[in-house]
Structure formats: C-alpha cells, structure tokens
Write a protein that holds these residues in place. Sequence first.
Motif, PDB file in Angstrom:
ATOM      1  N   PRO A 196       0.834  -1.203   0.000  1.00 63.80           N
ATOM      2  CA  PRO A 196       0.000   0.000   0.000  1.00 63.80           C
ATOM      3  C   PRO A 196       0.871   1.257   0.000  1.00 63.80           C
ATOM      4  O   PRO A 196       1.865   1.332   0.711  1.00 63.80           O
ATOM      5  N   ILE A 197       0.498   2.220  -0.809  1.00 67.09           N
ATOM      6  CA  ILE A 197       1.206   3.491  -0.872  1.00 67.09           C
ATOM      7  C   ILE A 197       0.300   4.573  -0.302  1.00 67.09           C
ATOM      8  O   ILE A 197      -0.813   4.788  -0.786  1.00 67.09           O
ATOM      9  N   TRP A 198       0.773   5.234   0.757  1.00 67.74           N
ATOM     10  CA  TRP A 198       0.068   6.367   1.342  1.00 67.74           C
ATOM     11  C   TRP A 198       0.832   7.640   0.986  1.00 67.74           C
ATOM     12  O   TRP A 198       2.059   7.680   1.096  1.00 67.74           O
ATOM     13  N   THR A 199       0.133   8.674   0.576  1.00 68.03           N
ATOM     14  CA  THR A 199       0.773   9.971   0.391  1.00 68.03           C
ATOM     15  C   THR A 199       0.085  10.994   1.282  1.00 68.03           C
ATOM     16  O   THR A 199      -1.091  10.839   1.621  1.00 68.03           O
ATOM     17  N   GLY A 200       0.822  12.026   1.662  1.00 71.31           N
ATOM     18  CA  GLY A 200       0.283  12.997   2.599  1.00 71.31           C
ATOM     19  C   GLY A 200       0.264  14.404   2.042  1.00 71.31           C
ATOM     20  O   GLY A 200       0.382  14.624   0.842  1.00 71.31           O
ATOM     21  N   GLY A 216      -3.935   5.405   0.185  1.00 66.40           N
ATOM     22  CA  GLY A 216      -4.290   5.996   1.455  1.00 66.40           C
ATOM     23  C   GLY A 216      -3.669   7.371   1.584  1.00 66.40           C
ATOM     24  O   GLY A 216      -2.762   7.743   0.830  1.00 66.40           O
ATOM     25  N   TRP A 217      -4.160   8.119   2.546  1.00 68.33           N
ATOM     26  CA  TRP A 217      -3.622   9.443   2.864  1.00 68.33           C
ATOM     27  C   TRP A 217      -2.958   9.378   4.234  1.00 68.33           C
ATOM     28  O   TRP A 217      -3.510   8.787   5.161  1.00 68.33           O
ATOM     29  N   HIS A 218      -1.772   9.978   4.355  1.00 75.41           N
ATOM     30  CA  HIS A 218      -1.021   9.937   5.614  1.00 75.41           C
ATOM     31  C   HIS A 218      -0.679  11.364   6.025  1.00 75.41           C
ATOM     32  O   HIS A 218       0.177  12.011   5.426  1.00 75.41           O
ATOM     33  N   GLY A 219      -1.403  11.849   7.030  1.00 76.45           N
ATOM     34  CA  GLY A 219      -1.225  13.223   7.468  1.00 76.45           C
ATOM     35  C   GLY A 219      -0.468  13.342   8.768  1.00 76.45           C
ATOM     36  O   GLY A 219       0.004  12.353   9.334  1.00 76.45           O
ATOM     37  N   ILE A 220      -0.367  14.572   9.243  1.00 73.05           N
ATOM     38  CA  ILE A 220       0.351  14.820  10.489  1.00 73.05           C
ATOM     39  C   ILE A 220      -0.297  15.983  11.222  1.00 73.05           C
ATOM     40  O   ILE A 220      -0.592  17.034  10.634  1.00 73.05           O
ATOM     41  N   ARG A 221      -0.620  15.754  12.482  1.00 70.93           N
ATOM     42  CA  ARG A 221      -1.021  16.791  13.432  1.00 70.93           C
ATOM     43  C   ARG A 221      -2.132  17.719  12.938  1.00 70.93           C
ATOM     44  O   ARG A 221      -1.973  18.944  12.888  1.00 70.93           O
ATOM     45  N   GLU A 246     -13.481   2.284  -1.238  1.00 67.83           N
ATOM     46  CA  GLU A 246     -13.460   1.092  -0.381  1.00 67.83           C
ATOM     47  C   GLU A 246     -12.022   0.651  -0.135  1.00 67.83           C
ATOM     48  O   GLU A 246     -11.235   0.481  -1.073  1.00 67.83           O
ATOM     49  N   GLY A 247     -11.663   0.461   1.115  1.00 66.57           N
ATOM     50  CA  GLY A 247     -10.318   0.040   1.461  1.00 66.57           C
ATOM     51  C   GLY A 247      -9.307   1.156   1.504  1.00 66.57           C
ATOM     52  O   GLY A 247      -8.136   0.922   1.843  1.00 66.57           O
ATOM     53  N   TYR A 248      -9.718   2.380   1.153  1.00 63.60           N
ATOM     54  CA  TYR A 248      -8.782   3.512   1.174  1.00 63.60           C
ATOM     55  C   TYR A 248      -8.517   3.893   2.627  1.00 63.60           C
ATOM     56  O   TYR A 248      -9.439   4.094   3.414  1.00 63.60           O
ATOM     57  N   CYS A 249      -7.252   4.009   2.986  1.00 63.28           N
ATOM     58  CA  CYS A 249      -6.877   4.212   4.389  1.00 63.28           C
ATOM     59  C   CYS A 249      -6.597   5.681   4.696  1.00 63.28           C
ATOM     60  O   CYS A 249      -5.754   6.312   4.047  1.00 63.28           O
ATOM     61  N   ILE A 250      -7.292   6.211   5.683  1.00 60.79           N
ATOM     62  CA  ILE A 250      -7.019   7.555   6.187  1.00 60.79           C
ATOM     63  C   ILE A 250      -6.172   7.392   7.447  1.00 60.79           C
ATOM     64  O   ILE A 250      -6.621   6.841   8.445  1.00 60.79           O
ATOM     65  N   SER A 251      -4.924   7.846   7.370  1.00 57.93           N
ATOM     66  CA  SER A 251      -4.001   7.663   8.496  1.00 57.93           C
ATOM     67  C   SER A 251      -3.473   9.012   8.962  1.00 57.93           C
ATOM     68  O   SER A 251      -3.428   9.985   8.200  1.00 57.93           O
ATOM     69  N   LEU A 252      -3.069   9.045  10.206  1.00 59.96           N
ATOM     70  CA  LEU A 252      -2.577  10.282  10.803  1.00 59.96           C
ATOM     71  C   LEU A 252      -1.452   9.973  11.772  1.00 59.96           C
ATOM     72  O   LEU A 252      -1.523   9.017  12.541  1.00 59.96           O
TER      73      LEU A 252
END
Length: 321
Positions: A196-200, A216-221, A246-252
Amino acid sequence: MSRKRRPVRIAIPQKGVDIMKFGVVLPNIGRLALPNTVISLAETCEKLGFDGVFVNDHIIIPEKISSAYPYRTNGVFPIQTNENILDPIITLTYIAAQTTQVELGLSVLVLPYRQPIVNAKMLSTLNILCNGRLILGAGAGWMKEEFDALGANYSKRGKNTDSHIELLRSLWGHGETHVDGVGSITMYPKPQFRTPIWTGGITKAAINRAAKYADGWHGIRINPSELEDLKNHLFSLRQIYGHSTEGYCISLRSVMEIKDTPISEKRVPLRGTAEQICNDIEEYRQSGLNYLVLEPRSESIEGITYQLTEFMSKIKPHIRI
C-alpha cells in the motif's frame, strides 16, 4: 544447532478499512537513533500488540537551513547536524528480521531523493523479506537544502513524486515498463503482496496526488474536524478519478503524551490524561480515521516504553474500534 522457525504471517488483502489500527514512530533519527534502541522498541511494540512501527526519512542535514519546517509553528527543524540518521529502508529490513507480525511503515519516504528503479528494487525486496508487511508512506519533501546536497530537483519534486509512484506500480506489476531512451524493461522478483502506498500533505497538489495515485492518505497533526473535511474532499476527488473509496486508508501521525493530571488550556489532541486521549481518539474515529500512528513524547527509551505500555493498558481497551 537447529534454528528456531519463526511463525509465518499471511497478508490478507483488506476489502475495507473498518478496524482502527495503531502504529508507533520509532526514533531512527536523533539522539536515540541506535540499533539496540530501535530494535528494542520494535519488539516492545509487537509484544504489546501495536499494529505497525514506522520510521522517518532524511539523508543529510545541512549546516544552514532556510527552508521552513512545515510541522512546527516556528518553522525550525528539530534535528541537529551531528545527530544520528539511520537509513529508513535498511532500518526496516533490520527490524523485519527481528519481528514476525508488526507492519513496517515509512513515514514518509521522500521519493524525489531517490532513483526510482533502484528504489523499486529495494522496496520490492523488502516486501518479500518481510512477507508483505511493508507500508510505503511517500512524500515529495520540503527541505530545499537537502535536495541541493543530493543533486535532486526541488522545483519539480511534486511532478517527480507522481511519476515515481507510477513507475513503482508499473515495475511491481505484470507486463513491461517503458523507459525513455532504454525501451521496455521488467523487474523480478515481484512483491509477494501489494505494497500500500500512502501519500500525505494538505496542499491542492498533495490532495490530488493522494486521490489519484495512492491507496491511502497519511497526514500529520491535524484536528478531527479538519480531518473530516479533508476526507470528504479526498473521497469526492477519488470518485472524479473513477477510483473506489473502499479500502482507502485515512491515516494520521501525531505526538502523544499521557499525563497524570488533565490539561485544560490550549490542549492539543492526544496530550493529556488517558481519558482525554480516549475522547480524542473517538473524535478522530468518528471523523473517519483508520490508522493512528503515535509518536510518544519522551527523551529516553524508558519514557517511550512507559507511554506505550500506558496506552495499551489504559487507553486501547476503552477505544471503540
């Protein structure tokens, strides 16, 4: 002497992201960036039941930096030039050999620093060696001085990040990849499981990249209300591009600091008592967060271990996941 056989982890593709996961940022940069420290904390995270461990990416810190660090209000980068920086891919490979279950994440790998074909080979090899546990957090970078030191193109970093992701996917997939001036190429072995590739990022270009190219999306603060607005916008762009949500990951990724007494004034999320942090995580969950990557605030391995243990004993059992 026979070698003890490690349990095999079978990676199963997720049809949806329904269960909230928790990861931990390991100190591969800074004063605590030492082999024994990183491995000890990785093993602690796996033993405690965290879903993943994540490492940072920098290669060299120039003496003079005029670029503003985007994740601090004063714009000052907190790492000094004489502090350790352990390469993230090699560090995760080292951790992969010492663990069996925990996911191995990059938060985030600056793609424009690296030659994409070489990078594709290294990451696909790591995917195979860790039995599909790799998560590639990918970014465009922010420190112009580091780009200059590496001979990388700062002004085209966004465009180069997009093409880098496309080339990774092509080389890891089936069929041939066309390279200008070379022709068709292929790369073997292929990753055993999809990485999986997450970009922020929160700029227009960054959100567009996450919607068009990423898993997925990978954020910060950012706070829960900001996260909810961002997710809604991101998902609307996914639909425009014809991609499923579907299955898309929201990460922080966020700093965590567990206190004995409540913080009342100017409190930021994930800093305070166990009860306060539980409430913060519930708000994030309702805002659509799937994967929370914690960065325990402490200056020692003992302090980090204490924070992680407190989280698992006093916070995680009370979280609706």
